[in-house]
Write a protein that holds these residues in place. Structure first.
Motif, PDB file in Angstrom:
ATOM      1  N   ARG A  30       0.091   3.415 -16.794  1.00  0.00           N
ATOM      2  CA  ARG A  30      -1.065   2.877 -16.065  1.00  0.00           C
ATOM      3  C   ARG A  30      -0.663   2.103 -14.809  1.00  0.00           C
ATOM      4  NH1 ARG A  30      -2.677  -1.902 -20.450  1.00  0.00           N
ATOM      5  NH2 ARG A  30      -0.549  -2.369 -21.089  1.00  0.00           N
ATOM      6  N   SER A  31       0.482   2.440 -14.223  1.00  0.00           N
ATOM      7  CA  SER A  31       0.900   1.760 -13.000  1.00  0.00           C
ATOM      8  C   SER A  31      -0.043   2.112 -11.855  1.00  0.00           C
ATOM      9  CB  SER A  31       2.328   2.149 -12.620  1.00  0.00           C
ATOM     10  OG  SER A  31       2.387   3.489 -12.199  1.00  0.00           O
ATOM     11  N   ALA A  32      -0.066   1.218 -10.870  1.00  0.00           N
ATOM     12  CA  ALA A  32      -1.007   1.379  -9.760  1.00  0.00           C
ATOM     13  C   ALA A  32      -0.648   2.526  -8.833  1.00  0.00           C
ATOM     14  CB  ALA A  32      -1.079   0.073  -8.953  1.00  0.00           C
ATOM     15  N   ILE A  33       0.615   2.964  -8.843  1.00  0.00           N
ATOM     16  CA  ILE A  33       1.027   4.006  -7.905  1.00  0.00           C
ATOM     17  C   ILE A  33       1.445   5.298  -8.602  1.00  0.00           C
ATOM     18  CG2 ILE A  33       1.660   2.418  -6.057  1.00  0.00           C
ATOM     19  CD1 ILE A  33       4.557   2.638  -6.942  1.00  0.00           C
ATOM     20  N   LEU A  34       1.270   5.346  -9.942  1.00  0.00           N
ATOM     21  CA  LEU A  34       1.600   6.586 -10.633  1.00  0.00           C
ATOM     22  C   LEU A  34       0.571   6.896 -11.719  1.00  0.00           C
ATOM     23  CD1 LEU A  34       5.187   7.603 -11.869  1.00  0.00           C
ATOM     24  CD2 LEU A  34       3.072   8.867 -12.205  1.00  0.00           C
ATOM     25  N   GLY A  35       0.548   6.116 -12.778  1.00  0.00           N
ATOM     26  CA  GLY A  35      -0.334   6.423 -13.895  1.00  0.00           C
ATOM     27  C   GLY A  35      -1.805   6.467 -13.523  1.00  0.00           C
ATOM     28  N   LYS A  36      -2.292   5.386 -12.915  1.00  0.00           N
ATOM     29  CA  LYS A  36      -3.720   5.339 -12.573  1.00  0.00           C
ATOM     30  C   LYS A  36      -4.113   6.419 -11.554  1.00  0.00           C
ATOM     31  CE  LYS A  36      -4.374   0.475 -13.763  1.00  0.00           C
ATOM     32  NZ  LYS A  36      -4.600  -0.902 -13.263  1.00  0.00           N
TER      33      LYS A  36
ATOM     34  N   ALA B 244      -4.007   1.702   6.598  1.00  0.00           N
ATOM     35  CA  ALA B 244      -4.379   2.831   5.738  1.00  0.00           C
ATOM     36  C   ALA B 244      -3.994   4.168   6.355  1.00  0.00           C
ATOM     37  CB  ALA B 244      -5.878   2.790   5.451  1.00  0.00           C
ATOM     38  N   ASP B 245      -4.091   4.283   7.688  1.00  0.00           N
ATOM     39  CA  ASP B 245      -3.786   5.564   8.327  1.00  0.00           C
ATOM     40  C   ASP B 245      -2.286   5.816   8.444  1.00  0.00           C
ATOM     41  OD1 ASP B 245      -3.488   3.547  10.277  1.00  0.00           O
ATOM     42  OD2 ASP B 245      -3.871   4.955  11.901  1.00  0.00           O
ATOM     43  N   LYS B 246      -1.465   4.836   8.017  1.00  0.00           N
ATOM     44  CA  LYS B 246      -0.013   5.010   8.008  1.00  0.00           C
ATOM     45  C   LYS B 246       0.562   4.877   6.596  1.00  0.00           C
ATOM     46  CE  LYS B 246       0.496   3.588  12.808  1.00  0.00           C
ATOM     47  NZ  LYS B 246       1.288   2.852  13.816  1.00  0.00           N
ATOM     48  N   ASP B 247      -0.324   4.776   5.617  1.00  0.00           N
ATOM     49  CA  ASP B 247       0.097   4.605   4.231  1.00  0.00           C
ATOM     50  C   ASP B 247       0.421   5.961   3.613  1.00  0.00           C
ATOM     51  OD1 ASP B 247       0.579   3.705   1.660  1.00  0.00           O
ATOM     52  OD2 ASP B 247      -1.548   3.659   1.123  1.00  0.00           O
ATOM     53  N   VAL B 248       1.494   6.577   4.100  1.00  0.00           N
ATOM     54  CA  VAL B 248       1.841   7.928   3.655  1.00  0.00           C
ATOM     55  C   VAL B 248       2.440   7.945   2.254  1.00  0.00           C
ATOM     56  CG1 VAL B 248       2.075   8.858   5.979  1.00  0.00           C
ATOM     57  CG2 VAL B 248       4.059   7.773   4.881  1.00  0.00           C
ATOM     58  N   ASP B 249       2.718   6.760   1.683  1.00  0.00           N
ATOM     59  CA  ASP B 249       3.182   6.668   0.304  1.00  0.00           C
ATOM     60  C   ASP B 249       2.017   6.467  -0.665  1.00  0.00           C
ATOM     61  OD1 ASP B 249       5.240   6.744  -1.558  1.00  0.00           O
ATOM     62  OD2 ASP B 249       5.611   4.589  -1.487  1.00  0.00           O
ATOM     63  N   GLY B 250       0.824   6.239  -0.119  1.00  0.00           N
ATOM     64  CA  GLY B 250      -0.371   6.118  -0.952  1.00  0.00           C
ATOM     65  C   GLY B 250      -0.376   4.923  -1.872  1.00  0.00           C
ATOM     66  N   VAL B 251      -0.009   3.747  -1.353  1.00  0.00           N
ATOM     67  CA  VAL B 251       0.144   2.560  -2.204  1.00  0.00           C
ATOM     68  C   VAL B 251      -0.927   1.497  -1.979  1.00  0.00           C
ATOM     69  CG1 VAL B 251       2.624   2.862  -2.493  1.00  0.00           C
ATOM     70  CG2 VAL B 251       1.768   1.504  -0.562  1.00  0.00           C
ATOM     71  N   THR B 252      -1.758   1.644  -0.972  1.00  0.00           N
ATOM     72  CA  THR B 252      -2.755   0.617  -0.677  1.00  0.00           C
ATOM     73  C   THR B 252      -4.024   0.822  -1.496  1.00  0.00           C
ATOM     74  OG1 THR B 252      -3.727   1.895   1.126  1.00  0.00           O
ATOM     75  CG2 THR B 252      -1.916   0.413   1.700  1.00  0.00           C
ATOM     76  N   GLY B 253      -4.847  -0.229  -1.529  1.00  0.00           N
ATOM     77  CA  GLY B 253      -6.143  -0.115  -2.189  1.00  0.00           C
ATOM     78  C   GLY B 253      -7.010   0.947  -1.541  1.00  0.00           C
ATOM     79  N   ALA B 254      -6.912   1.081  -0.227  1.00  0.00           N
ATOM     80  CA  ALA B 254      -7.693   2.099   0.481  1.00  0.00           C
ATOM     81  C   ALA B 254      -7.294   3.501   0.033  1.00  0.00           C
ATOM     82  CB  ALA B 254      -7.502   1.947   1.990  1.00  0.00           C
ATOM     83  N   SER B 255      -6.015   3.717  -0.170  1.00  0.00           N
ATOM     84  CA  SER B 255      -5.564   5.033  -0.621  1.00  0.00           C
ATOM     85  C   SER B 255      -6.026   5.316  -2.044  1.00  0.00           C
ATOM     86  CB  SER B 255      -4.030   5.126  -0.539  1.00  0.00           C
ATOM     87  OG  SER B 255      -3.603   5.122   0.808  1.00  0.00           O
ATOM     88  N   PHE B 256      -5.986   4.297  -2.895  1.00  0.00           N
ATOM     89  CA  PHE B 256      -6.460   4.507  -4.266  1.00  0.00           C
ATOM     90  C   PHE B 256      -7.951   4.828  -4.277  1.00  0.00           C
ATOM     91  CE2 PHE B 256      -8.095   3.349  -8.410  1.00  0.00           C
ATOM     92  CZ  PHE B 256      -7.198   3.973  -9.255  1.00  0.00           C
ATOM     93  N   ALA B 257      -8.701   4.127  -3.431  1.00  0.00           N
ATOM     94  CA  ALA B 257     -10.136   4.416  -3.344  1.00  0.00           C
ATOM     95  C   ALA B 257     -10.374   5.846  -2.876  1.00  0.00           C
ATOM     96  CB  ALA B 257     -10.805   3.425  -2.387  1.00  0.00           C
ATOM     97  N   ALA B 258      -9.562   6.306  -1.925  1.00  0.00           N
ATOM     98  CA  ALA B 258      -9.702   7.682  -1.444  1.00  0.00           C
ATOM     99  C   ALA B 258      -9.445   8.673  -2.571  1.00  0.00           C
ATOM    100  CB  ALA B 258      -8.746   7.931  -0.283  1.00  0.00           C
TER     101      ALA B 258
ATOM    102  N   GLU C 118       4.297  -8.043  -4.063  1.00  0.00           N
ATOM    103  CA  GLU C 118       4.344  -6.645  -3.634  1.00  0.00           C
ATOM    104  C   GLU C 118       2.974  -6.128  -3.233  1.00  0.00           C
ATOM    105  OE1 GLU C 118       7.347  -3.601  -5.235  1.00  0.00           O
ATOM    106  OE2 GLU C 118       5.499  -3.154  -6.336  1.00  0.00           O
ATOM    107  N   ARG C 119       1.939  -6.534  -3.941  1.00  0.00           N
ATOM    108  CA  ARG C 119       0.590  -6.062  -3.598  1.00  0.00           C
ATOM    109  C   ARG C 119       0.181  -6.552  -2.217  1.00  0.00           C
ATOM    110  NH1 ARG C 119      -1.850  -1.994  -3.378  1.00  0.00           N
ATOM    111  NH2 ARG C 119      -0.741  -1.588  -5.321  1.00  0.00           N
ATOM    112  N   ALA C 120       0.473  -7.809  -1.900  1.00  0.00           N
ATOM    113  CA  ALA C 120       0.163  -8.328  -0.565  1.00  0.00           C
ATOM    114  C   ALA C 120       0.924  -7.551   0.499  1.00  0.00           C
ATOM    115  CB  ALA C 120       0.501  -9.812  -0.482  1.00  0.00           C
ATOM    116  N   ALA C 121       2.160  -7.197   0.212  1.00  0.00           N
ATOM    117  CA  ALA C 121       2.956  -6.426   1.167  1.00  0.00           C
ATOM    118  C   ALA C 121       2.365  -5.037   1.362  1.00  0.00           C
ATOM    119  CB  ALA C 121       4.400  -6.330   0.680  1.00  0.00           C
TER     120      ALA C 121
END
Length: 279
Positions: free
Chosen positions: A167-173, A116-130, A107-110
């Protein structure tokens, strides 16, 4: 029950109404509607229901939806190619990969195949960094929806103690990062935290996002605290023991009808924002 219910349905309607106006303005000035592509792997009934809900909300909000359904046997490599093709398509503004994906998918590779400019769900590493560094980008939808709900009820965050259970990558963190950016003092906990009750008892704001029914007991809640239950378990049960928590909290989200509606509303709002960036 003494706590005031935080009405996610009402606040999501307000955000969707705002989003519909922005989508109509975009369509009028750019000659096309904002477009969200949804990608579903397999035939999990719950995931199909979620995708159908998002497609319906798109139509009601003036957003074009492009649905991509892939068979359960789709490989990670095949899924990555689909996501990269959508990322390269100038008519697609946002991409949502419905998760969880089947167990054999990386899933992470997917996620990282989504631009990043289309990651409107905020799931990529770039979005987390932002979210972590306060840079430009899209927030994870559920955390962003939680922050919007806190703002709607004028919950003060500066200097307050916030405890995130999960602590999930797309919610807790990411919700911890967003709270920290608002000057809250954030403690991350999880199902293996020693003396979890003591941590929760000190919290002015509790965000439960661990995916275990009623893990957070009502008698742990500090009187007057704000309780955000981002869990959803079978039987419409959240991660918080609701009735007992509501007897002590000042504000609390119901399950359902609290955090859930905000997630879809933020997703569509960020799709329209992405469209404006793309032109």
């Amino acid at each position: 029950m003494t706590a005031t219910l935080m009405d996610g349905r009402a606040e999501s309607r307000r955000l969707l109404d705002e989003t519909a106006v922005r989508a109509a303005t975009f369509a009028r000035t750019r000659g096309r509607r904002p477009c969200l592509a949804t990608v579903l792997v397999g035939d999990d009934p719950a995931s199909r229901t979620y995708v159908r809900m998002k497609v319906t909300r798109c139509a009601a909000t003036g957003i074009e939806s492009r649905r991509v359904d892939l068979p359960a046997e789709t490989t990670t490599e095949q899924l990555v190619r689909v996501l990269r093709d959508l990322s390269a398509d100038p008519l697609v503004d946002g991409i949502l990969l419905q998760h969880p994906t089947p167990a054999h998918i990386d899933e992470r590779a997917a996620f990282e195949a989504i631009a990043a400019d289309k990651d409107v769900d905020g799931v990529t590493g770039a979005s987390f960094a932002a979210m972590a560094f306060g840079g430009p980008g899209f927030a994870s939808c559920t955390p962003a929806g939680i922050l919007r709900l806190l703002d709607a009820y004028e919950v003060p965050l500066r200097g307050r103690r916030a405890v995130v259970v999960g602590r999930s990558a797309i919610l807790g963190k990411p919700v911890g990062m967003l709270l920290l950016a608002r000057d809250a003092t954030v403690t991350y906990c999880h199902s293996r935290t020693l003396d979890l009750a003591a941590h929760v008892a000190e919290a002015d704001v509790v965000v439960a996002a661990v995916g275990r029914p009623e893990l957070v007991r009502g008698d742990w809640i500090k009187p007057g605290a704000v309780v955000i239950d981002a869990g959803y378990n079978p039987g419409n049960v959240g991660d918080v023991e609701f009735e007992a928590a509501a007897a002590r909290a000042g504000l609390i989200t119901p399950v359902p009808g609290g955090v859930g509606p905000m997630t879809i509303a933020v997703l569509l709002s960020q799709t329209v924002e992405a469209a404006h960036h793309h032109g």
